[in-house]
Scaffold this active site. Structure first.
Site, short mmCIF file in Angstrom:
data_model
loop_
_atom_site.label_atom_id
_atom_site.label_comp_id
_atom_site.label_asym_id
_atom_site.label_seq_id
_atom_site.Cartn_x
_atom_site.Cartn_y
_atom_site.Cartn_z
N GLY A 69 26.54 59.30 42.45
CA GLY A 69 27.40 59.92 42.04
C GLY A 69 28.33 60.66 42.32
N GLY A 122 28.05 62.66 45.77
CA GLY A 122 26.56 62.84 46.43
C GLY A 122 27.36 64.38 48.05
NE ARG A 123 30.48 61.93 51.87
CZ ARG A 123 30.90 61.10 52.67
NH1 ARG A 123 30.98 61.88 53.73
NH2 ARG A 123 31.15 59.53 53.06
CE LYS A 146 34.74 61.15 50.97
NZ LYS A 146 35.37 60.26 50.91
N GLY A 192 24.83 65.51 52.24
CA GLY A 192 25.78 65.69 51.60
C GLY A 192 27.82 66.87 52.11
NE ARG A 233 38.72 61.96 47.05
CZ ARG A 233 37.44 61.35 46.57
NH1 ARG A 233 37.93 60.47 47.59
NH2 ARG A 233 36.85 61.18 45.72
NE ARG A 248 33.47 58.77 42.23
CZ ARG A 248 33.96 57.53 42.76
NH1 ARG A 248 33.90 57.19 44.27
NH2 ARG A 248 34.06 59.73 43.82
CG ASP A 303 30.27 53.14 44.21
OD1 ASP A 303 29.94 51.77 44.27
OD2 ASP A 303 30.28 53.86 44.75
CG ASN A 304 34.10 53.21 46.89
OD1 ASN A 304 33.47 54.04 46.28
ND2 ASN A 304 33.44 52.80 47.92
P1 AMP Z 1 30.35 56.51 49.83
O1 AMP Z 1 29.91 55.03 50.86
O2 AMP Z 1 31.33 57.15 50.50
O3 AMP Z 1 31.13 55.48 49.13
O4 AMP Z 1 29.45 56.40 49.03
C1 AMP Z 1 28.38 55.79 47.94
C2 AMP Z 1 28.10 56.91 48.11
O5 AMP Z 1 26.94 57.56 48.50
C3 AMP Z 1 28.59 58.37 47.07
O6 AMP Z 1 27.87 58.45 46.05
C4 AMP Z 1 28.29 58.97 48.13
O7 AMP Z 1 28.81 60.19 46.94
C5 AMP Z 1 27.35 59.34 48.51
N1 AMP Z 1 27.45 59.53 50.49
C6 AMP Z 1 28.10 58.99 51.27
N2 AMP Z 1 27.93 59.71 51.77
C7 AMP Z 1 26.98 60.77 51.85
C8 AMP Z 1 26.20 61.78 51.92
N3 AMP Z 1 26.19 62.10 53.59
N4 AMP Z 1 25.76 62.87 51.30
C9 AMP Z 1 25.35 62.44 50.19
N5 AMP Z 1 26.45 61.19 49.99
C10 AMP Z 1 26.68 60.58 50.35
MG MG Z 2 32.54 55.91 47.45
#
Ligand code: AMP
Ligand code: MG
Length: 491
Positions: free
Chosen positions: A90, A92-93, A113, A126, A176, A183, A252-253
């Protein structure tokens, strides 16, 4: 306050049931200020040039002050990461602040973001660091400049809040803008949690928002899936043709609109190396450059599975089976225009294969090759030949290529001139791409407080097909320290 407050903001995603998201207020960072503001995009979205100076707008977009037209929320989604299903994803940040209708009537999500913890942060903090925020800002705008579907970047803020990764880094925020933040993993979430009503509602809303012309279709969900398959195939074809490696093609991307989404350890190819892995943590090469077409199909199959309650199996299989021909149609169209060939001839396959083989055997720089080929009318053949170790082989291929070009005709049936061909080729073969070492230099300066290189690259890459002779050095080969940089996922 300037009149940006009266722009046509909406909060349509927040009107969906609670299962789709959690309302979360951003956690502000300390002493933020804009370090990039995308004026052309801002104008498209209805902001005026004064708005970049508005303290109220900065406070609203950075999450420092609430604004009545925003309803910040963290979206819930899931997804397959490196082939393994993860139900706990979900935002996360990042937070969806609101939607905004632009001057052409298109709706853009405004997403912040790095906005702090959400219920989906898992072990994360976050936050987003400056380094990765600069990379996303520059690359998403570079892709837009190249005409490749992508999310956009409205602005970037840096703060004095320290963020802890392998070292202490400046915390940053990216605003953004994207036509959708939905997604593949949004559908997977509802499917795997057995929320079939929400699955259907999500599909209905996606059709209403993105493909309204499909609403009267006899099989609207199948028609929607067909659009997703085709736009994904097109996006992948454009990546392969320009030499872009995404690095983390988890479901998810993957945007359902077929737009390049979530910039992490991406890279543009330097040498033409098909198996290039840009993600430092991708030990198996799952997301290697040459695997992208296959992975996209794998991801589409995962989406098909999630949509199976809405679409008959036969239709899903039929639509999935169209992926390969769509990909090859988009890819060959793109490669033909890169080579300045209008007609498609049976023997062209040999010419293409010979070219790829030559590029690969000689470790030739992919971007410089096509640009040199596009400048034959002015600079002749020698600059192309000079890009190869085996110059004899290069000269032979080039002779075949020129002979093939001479078969082209213009609208009146006259031979197409080299000038016209090359002019058209210079509009599809970029001179400037965001090589990782260029981003790295801009990041190092920015971390010392100097954002001039970020601004310079953003401007340069917004017109990647223009000669811009005063910036020739940006089209050079990377220095040896900057070649084939694999980037870590830590961001
Ligand atoms: P990503 O690898 O950026 O596509 O992120 C995969 C998942 O990890 C998603 O749910 C993001 O929101 C979460 N996420 C990535 N970096 C962070 C962070 N620093 N804090 C919290 N959630 C994160
Ligand atoms: Mg992602």
């Amino acid at each position: 306050m300037s009149n940006w407050t009266t722009l046509p903001f909406s909060t349509r995603f927040s009107e969906l049931p609670n299962d789709f998201y959690t309302l979360v207020s951003p956690t502000p960072l300390e002493n933020t200020h804009w370090v990039a503001w995308n004026q052309p995009l801002a104008e498209q979205l209805g902001f005026t040039s004064d708005d970049a100076q508005s303290a109220e707008l900065k406070a609203a977009l950075s999450g420092e002050a609430s604004f009545s037209a925003f309803k910040p929320l963290a979206m819930k989604y899931a997804g397959h990461q490196f082939g393994v299903y993860n139900p706990d994803l979900g935002d996360g940040r990042g937070l969806l602040l609101a939607e905004l209708t632009d001057r052409y009537g298109d709706v853009y999500d405004l997403h912040l973001k790095g906005a702090g913890l959400t219920p989906y942060s898992r072990m994360g903090d976050g936050r987003a660091v400056l380094r990765s925020t600069i990379r996303e800002y520059l690359c998403s705008e570079a892709m837009a400049g190249l005409g490749i579907p992508t999310t956009r970047a409205l602005g970037m803020l840096v703060s004095e809040t320290p963020v802890y990764r392998e070292r202490i880094e400046p915390g940053a925020l990216l605003v953004r803008a994207a036509q959708s933040h939905i997604r593949f993993g949004h559908f997977e979430h509802f499917f795997y949690t057995n929320q079939m009503e929400n699955l259907q509602l999500l599909a209905d809303k996606a059709i209403e928002w993105y493909w309204p012309h499909l609403s009267g279709d006899e099989k609207p969900y199948a028609a929607m899936f067909e659009c997703i398959v085709d736009s994904t195939a097109r996006m992948i074809a454009l990546w392969q043709a320009v030499g872009f490696a995404h690095g983390v093609m988890n479901t998810d991307n993957m945007s359902i609109l077929g737009q390049t989404f979530d910039y992490g350890p991406f890279a543009f190819l330097d040498d033409y190396e098909t198996g290039f892995i840009c993600n430092h943590s991708d030990y198996q090469g799952r997301y290697a450059f040459d695997q992208q077409p296959r992975v996209a199909l794998w991801n589409l199959s995962a989406l098909a599975h999630a949509l199976s309650p809405l679409i008959e199996r036969d239709d899903l299989e039929r639509i999935l089976s169209q992926y390969e021909s769509a990909l090859s149609r988009h890819f060959s169209a793109q490669m033909r225009s890169k080579l300045g060939l209008i007609r498609s001839l049976h023997e062209d396959g040999k010419l293409f294969n010979g070219m790829f083989e030559l590029l690969s055997q000689n470790h030739t720089d992919y971007t410089r090759f096509f640009r040199a080929l596009s400048c034959i009318d002015q600079a002749g053949r020698q600059p192309v030949i000079d890009l190869f170790i085996d110059r004899q082989a290069a000269a032979s291929w080039l002779a075949l290529y020129i002979a093939r070009c001479e078969l082209e005709r213009d609208g009146e049936g006259q031979p197409l001139s080299a000038e016209l061909r090359c002019q058209a080729m210079r509009k599809v073969n970029p001179k400037y791409i965001l090589r990782n070492y260029l981003a790295q230099i801009a990041i190092q300066k920015a971390e010392q407080g100097d954002f001039s290189e970020v601004a310079h690259l953003a401007l340069l890459l917004s017109a990647p097909f223009d000669e811009q002779p005063q910036h020739d050095s940006y089209a050079n080969l990377p220095p040896s320290w900057g070649k084939k940089m694999a980037i870590s996922c830590s961001s």
